[in-house]
Design an enzyme around this catalytic site. Structure first.
Site, short mmCIF file in Angstrom:
data_model
loop_
_atom_site.label_atom_id
_atom_site.label_comp_id
_atom_site.label_asym_id
_atom_site.label_seq_id
_atom_site.Cartn_x
_atom_site.Cartn_y
_atom_site.Cartn_z
CG HIS A 179 -2.25 0.67 0.94
ND1 HIS A 179 -2.51 1.36 -0.21
CD2 HIS A 179 -3.37 0.78 1.70
CE1 HIS A 179 -3.73 1.86 -0.17
NE2 HIS A 179 -4.28 1.52 0.98
CG ASP B 275 -3.16 4.42 -3.87
OD1 ASP B 275 -2.58 4.27 -2.78
OD2 ASP B 275 -3.02 5.43 -4.59
#
Length: 443
Positions: free
Chosen positions: A415, A419
């Site tokens: 992350h 995304d």
């Protein structure tokens, strides 16, 4: 009688030397072809050196703990027949590479050279009871690591041996601490007692019935890689269920003819790998790696294929340029790497250069999983078990319940740079390729 030069074979692009840890054959012993003659250790691979010929060992040119360069002659073997001149070993510095037992998953940690080392710092590591390779001792000397500090480093190599990664990590962690400048005043005699290194206590079973077994070298490495990955990447997962009924039917229909024509078994893995390679071309943002504050966009699509070994350990061979393979080529690559992984015959290059990894947790009956990212990659896909389940089937005449073959895809991604939109869209695209599989296709 002819004499054969046994040379230290090539063990990977970055390995230039090895330390002899044990001679398995003594002078005068008879050696069969492919029989191991000695054991060696590098900072990346522990392995054995086999003989290329049958004969009698007549000379050992190096002793235990000696460092040998790749391509150097390490022993002389006398064979029957032929001339009396030395035969050159076919295993030279440019020859076939040595088999390995563990994938190289983590890259070398670069260490900042900011520590000031006294010019006269020259500790005598040879007096230690523990074995240290010349490379480790050289790094320790350059970084000002004392004998006591070196002896207290927990080694991840064979028999607890300190590797290059161990000493670099020690130096990195030590130099990351704030340094307080001190004025050094020479004294005639030391006024403090000598500090002896402490040894780690062996765990003791409380009830006397538990068995305590030390991790083997490979498990220690895997343990270190997994912890480092979790500490490095911000792991997040996306899951999607896929209808693979058409794939199951097609495979059942063609697998017999496929094996007869190609000489290879057709499993579900190459079909899944084909879909993943296509999706990576559609979403190149998943085919990247991270190096500090930089993102490296990979030109090639090299798929890592996590494989469980018979001893329970894990290794990740890599299918190079997977997007350029048709289904036959993919099946051959999957079977070849899988078979050699189980036999412990992978070469260093077989486990290097991966840009994305796939692991099949369904092999063990798992419906889905949350795999840990193979650093420095940014994603890994887990394939769940294929199961018959009741499902709603939509038709022009209306909806009805039917039996379908379904599976879960579990996508873990980093992350920090990926995304949810990208991570979710990628695994959805893999699912779309699988569900749109053409049941009339030719393999």
């Amino acid at each position: 009688m002819a004499k054969f030069e046994l040379k230290l074979p090539k063990m990977g692009e970055s390995v230039a030397e090895a330390t002899i840890t044990n001679w398995l054959k003594n002078v005068g012993d008879t050696i069969a072809m492919d029989e191991a003659v000695l054991e060696i250790a590098t900072d990346k691979v522990d392995s054995e050196v086999p003989s290329e010929v049958s004969g009698v060992l007549v000379e050992q040119l190096f002793g235990k703990d000696d460092v040998v360069k790749v391509g150097q002659t390490i022993a002389i073997i006398e064979t029957e027949g032929g001339s009396t001149s030395f035969e050159k070993s076919s295993v030279t510095s440019s020859a076939v590479e040595m088999p390995i037992a563990v994938a190289e998953v983590a890259k070398t940690v670069e260490v900042a050279k900011e520590t000031v080392t006294p010019a006269d710092f020259s500790p005598d590591y040879s007096g230690s009871d523990k074995f240290f390779s010349p490379l480790v001792k050289n790094i320790a000397k350059e970084e000002g690591v004392s004998v006591a500090e070196l002896e207290n480093i927990s080694g991840s190599g064979k028999d607890g041996r300190v590797t290059k990664e161990d000493i670099l990590n020690f130096v990195k962690n030590r130099t990351s601490q704030p340094v307080v400048a001190q004025t050094v005043t020479p004294v005639a005699q030391p006024t403090t007692p000598t500090v002896h290194p402490t040894t780690q206590a062996v765990p003791v079973s409380v009830n006397g019935g538990d068995e305590i077994v030390e991790m083997d070298r490979m498990r220690k490495l895997i343990s270190g890689y997994m912890v480092a990955s979790v500490q490095t990447s911000a792991h997040v997962q996306s899951f999607i269920e896929v209808d693979v009924t058409n794939i199951v039917k097609w495979r059942d229909k063609v697998k017999g003819a496929f094996e007869k024509r190609e000489g290879e078994k057709l499993t579900f893995t190459p079909i899944m790998m084909e879909a993943v390679a296509k999706a990576l071309k559609d979403f190149p943002g998943m085919n990247i790696s991270v190096d500090g504050d930089y993102i490296i966009k990979k030109k090639n699509i090299n798929l890592g294929m996590a494989a469980a070994l018979p001893n329970g350990n894990l290794i990740v061979p890599v299918i190079k340029n997977a997007d350029q393979l048709n289904l036959v080529g993919m099946a051959k690559a999957v079977n070849d790497l899988g078979n050699r992984a189980k036999a412990g015959k992978l070469k260093p290059d077989d486990t290097q250069g991966g840009t994305y990894t796939v692991t099949n947790v369904g092999t063990f009956g798992s419906v889905f999983g949350t795999p840990i990212i193979n650093q420095p990659q940014v994603g890994i896909l887990a394939l769940g078990a294929i199961r018959k389940v009741p499902a709603v089937i939509e038709t022009p005449e209306g909806d009805f319940i039917g039996i379908r073959q379904k599976m879960f895809l579990s996508h873990s991604y980093d992350h920090r740079v990926v995304d949810g939109a990208l991570g979710g869209s990628f695994v959805k695209r893999v699912a779309e390729y699988l569900e749109a599989f053409d049941v009339n296709r030719e393999y």
